[in-house]
Enzyme design. Structure first.
Site, PDB file in Angstrom:
ATOM      1  N   GLU A 138       6.584 -15.872   3.159  1.00  0.00           N
ATOM      2  CA  GLU A 138       6.165 -16.983   2.297  1.00  0.00           C
ATOM      3  C   GLU A 138       6.217 -18.325   3.019  1.00  0.00           C
ATOM      4  O   GLU A 138       6.863 -19.277   2.585  1.00  0.00           O
ATOM      5  CB  GLU A 138       6.994 -16.983   1.012  1.00  0.00           C
ATOM      6  CG  GLU A 138       6.845 -15.677   0.245  1.00  0.00           C
ATOM      7  CD  GLU A 138       7.733 -15.567  -0.982  1.00  0.00           C
ATOM      8  OE1 GLU A 138       8.427 -16.543  -1.327  1.00  0.00           O
ATOM      9  OE2 GLU A 138       7.736 -14.482  -1.597  1.00  0.00           O
TER      10      GLU A 138
ATOM     11  N   ASN B 162       4.373 -12.056   5.677  1.00  0.00           N
ATOM     12  CA  ASN B 162       4.302 -11.484   4.331  1.00  0.00           C
ATOM     13  C   ASN B 162       4.247 -12.620   3.309  1.00  0.00           C
ATOM     14  O   ASN B 162       4.960 -13.611   3.444  1.00  0.00           O
ATOM     15  CB  ASN B 162       5.553 -10.616   4.103  1.00  0.00           C
ATOM     16  CG  ASN B 162       5.513  -9.792   2.845  1.00  0.00           C
ATOM     17  OD1 ASN B 162       4.608  -8.988   2.648  1.00  0.00           O
ATOM     18  ND2 ASN B 162       6.508  -9.960   1.976  1.00  0.00           N
TER      19      ASN B 162
ATOM     20  N   HIS C 135       1.882  -9.099  -6.077  1.00  0.00           N
ATOM     21  CA  HIS C 135       2.491  -9.302  -7.396  1.00  0.00           C
ATOM     22  C   HIS C 135       1.390  -9.856  -8.304  1.00  0.00           C
ATOM     23  O   HIS C 135       1.119 -11.060  -8.299  1.00  0.00           O
ATOM     24  CB  HIS C 135       3.656 -10.290  -7.312  1.00  0.00           C
ATOM     25  CG  HIS C 135       4.844  -9.795  -6.564  1.00  0.00           C
ATOM     26  ND1 HIS C 135       5.574  -8.699  -6.980  1.00  0.00           N
ATOM     27  CD2 HIS C 135       5.442 -10.249  -5.424  1.00  0.00           C
ATOM     28  CE1 HIS C 135       6.578  -8.498  -6.127  1.00  0.00           C
ATOM     29  NE2 HIS C 135       6.510  -9.409  -5.182  1.00  0.00           N
TER      30      HIS C 135
ATOM     31  N   GLU D 116       4.610  -5.319  -1.985  1.00  0.00           N
ATOM     32  CA  GLU D 116       5.536  -5.549  -3.101  1.00  0.00           C
ATOM     33  C   GLU D 116       4.794  -5.405  -4.435  1.00  0.00           C
ATOM     34  O   GLU D 116       4.941  -6.218  -5.335  1.00  0.00           O
ATOM     35  CB  GLU D 116       6.168  -6.946  -3.004  1.00  0.00           C
ATOM     36  CG  GLU D 116       6.858  -7.226  -1.694  1.00  0.00           C
ATOM     37  CD  GLU D 116       7.537  -8.589  -1.651  1.00  0.00           C
ATOM     38  OE1 GLU D 116       7.799  -9.176  -2.725  1.00  0.00           O
ATOM     39  OE2 GLU D 116       7.812  -9.067  -0.530  1.00  0.00           O
TER      40      GLU D 116
ATOM     41  N   ASP E 225       3.297  -4.949  -7.954  1.00  0.00           N
ATOM     42  CA  ASP E 225       3.499  -4.722  -9.386  1.00  0.00           C
ATOM     43  C   ASP E 225       2.400  -5.465 -10.141  1.00  0.00           C
ATOM     44  O   ASP E 225       1.758  -6.371  -9.599  1.00  0.00           O
ATOM     45  CB  ASP E 225       4.904  -5.118  -9.879  1.00  0.00           C
ATOM     46  CG  ASP E 225       5.386  -6.477  -9.417  1.00  0.00           C
ATOM     47  OD1 ASP E 225       4.559  -7.391  -9.242  1.00  0.00           O
ATOM     48  OD2 ASP E 225       6.608  -6.648  -9.237  1.00  0.00           O
TER      49      ASP E 225
END
Length: 360
Positions: free
Chosen positions: A172, A213, A249, A278, A280
């Site tokens: 990030e 990432n 996400h 990651e 979801d």
């Protein structure tokens, strides 16, 4: 709190269809002989099995508190072939006091993964969040912080040398508009901290794959453009960068990143692996059959996008069950983000992933 789910009618129908498909494959001899056919009736292929047919992995994050849940760990150890520690390798956990390292949380997950013949993605070495107070509570000179950063990276990577397949080295690093995030590392060291972090990690474990990432980089746009420019510069400078992680996400209310596949392709053209790291797909609660069906479509689409791009090496869900999702605590009123419900029962999203992996 996230809602409680029962497998809806559409999911049960898909499950019956999946069973019918398995029976057809067995009857056709795809399983390879009477013994294999008999085994197929007793053991449905896992997501990892199906992903491996495409040269991909299918993984899950996990965290130490849930490892006492034996029903949970049974699925975790069986269904996936890649594990990411959700918190146990972050700075606050691994170096809680300056120069005092504690790898017990990460070791527990690595040991569990190795016992289950699973690989591990290390997460994460350099991040602005979940830093210990000793690091954030004072000012640093550039020389001081560079030494602290190098020692942290190399001590952790050396500890897991040969046990971690890939590292999210810098996490990030950019804002939504593509400018550098004003972290303690950027403000003190400038943008060169990213190249330094990659070089130091590579020195500590030359065989580990090294990633940048981030979230909200799934579509082509200002933030993913910034990573593309940076990756191109780093590759031109010979910096050891091997992959780009797209956290994925997602949230139903914000729309699907329709340019995901194109975005994966342009990073592949730079000579980089990509991974959905990651995943979801959260929704506004309560969950409905319609929302769960839309969520299933998104999981299917993401899986198909990864399968369509050769350098997309795998997919990791950010834990596999709503029971242990991070979403409700961080996004009140939202949840139901994962392919298994709170009772560890597969949801439509799980069957959609299987369909995508079986179709290709």
């Amino acid at each position: 709190m996230p809602g409680t789910f029962r497998v809806p009618r559409t999911s049960r129908t898909r499950l019956r269809l999946a069973g019918a498909l398995a029976a057809v494959l067995v009857a056709a001899g795809v399983a390879g002989g009477p013994a294999a056919q008999a085994g197929e009736q007793h053991r449905e292929r896992t997501l990892a099995d199906l992903a491996q047919r495409h040269g991909r992995y299918f993984g899950s994050a996990t965290d130490n508190p849930e490892l006492t849940d034996t029903a949970y760990t049974k699925v975790l150890g069986h269904e996936f072939d890649m594990i990411t520690p959700g918190n146990g390798m972050k700075w606050y956990a691994t170096e809680p006091q300056q120069g005092v390292f504690d790898f017990s949380a990460g070791d527990e997950i690595v040991d569990l993964a190795r016992a289950n013949h699973q690989k591990v993605r290390g997460h994460t070495l350099v991040w602005h969040s979940q830093l210990p107070d000793w690091l954030t509570g004072r000012e640093w000179t550039a020389d001081e912080l560079r030494a602290v950063l190098k020692k942290h990276i190399q001590t952790e990577v050396r500890h897991y040398r040969g046990k971690v397949y890939a590292w999210d080295v810098v996490n990030e690093a950019f804002n939504e508009d593509g400018t550098y995030r004003e972290t303690v590392f950027y403000k003190t060291l400038g943008p060169g901290y990213i190249a330094d972090a990659l070089r130091w990690a590579h020195q500590a474990d030359p065989k580990a794959k090294l990633y940048l990432n981030d979230y909200n980089v799934e579509a082509v746009g200002p933030k993913s453009d910034a990573y593309h420019r940076l990756a191109k510069e780093l590759k031109a400078q010979g910096v050891p960068l091997h992959g780009f992680g797209l956290q994925a996400h997602l949230a139903l209310q914000y729309g699907y990143p329709a340019t995901l596949e194109d975005n994966l392709r342009r990073f592949a053209r730079l000579g980089l692996d990509t991974a959905l790291t990651e995943v979801d797909v959260r929704m506004l609660l309560p969950a409905t059959d319609e929302k769960l069906a839309q969520q299933a479509d998104w999981y299917r689409d993401m899986t198909e996008a990864c399968l369509a791009v050769r350098r997309c090496v795998g997919i990791t869900v950010w834990d596999y069950t709503d029971k242990y999702s991070w979403i409700p605590a961080f996004f009140p009123g939202e949840g139901a983000a994962l392919p298994w419900d709170e009772q560890l029962a597969p949801k439509p999203a799980y069957h959609a992933i299987r369909e995508a992996l079986l179709r290709k």
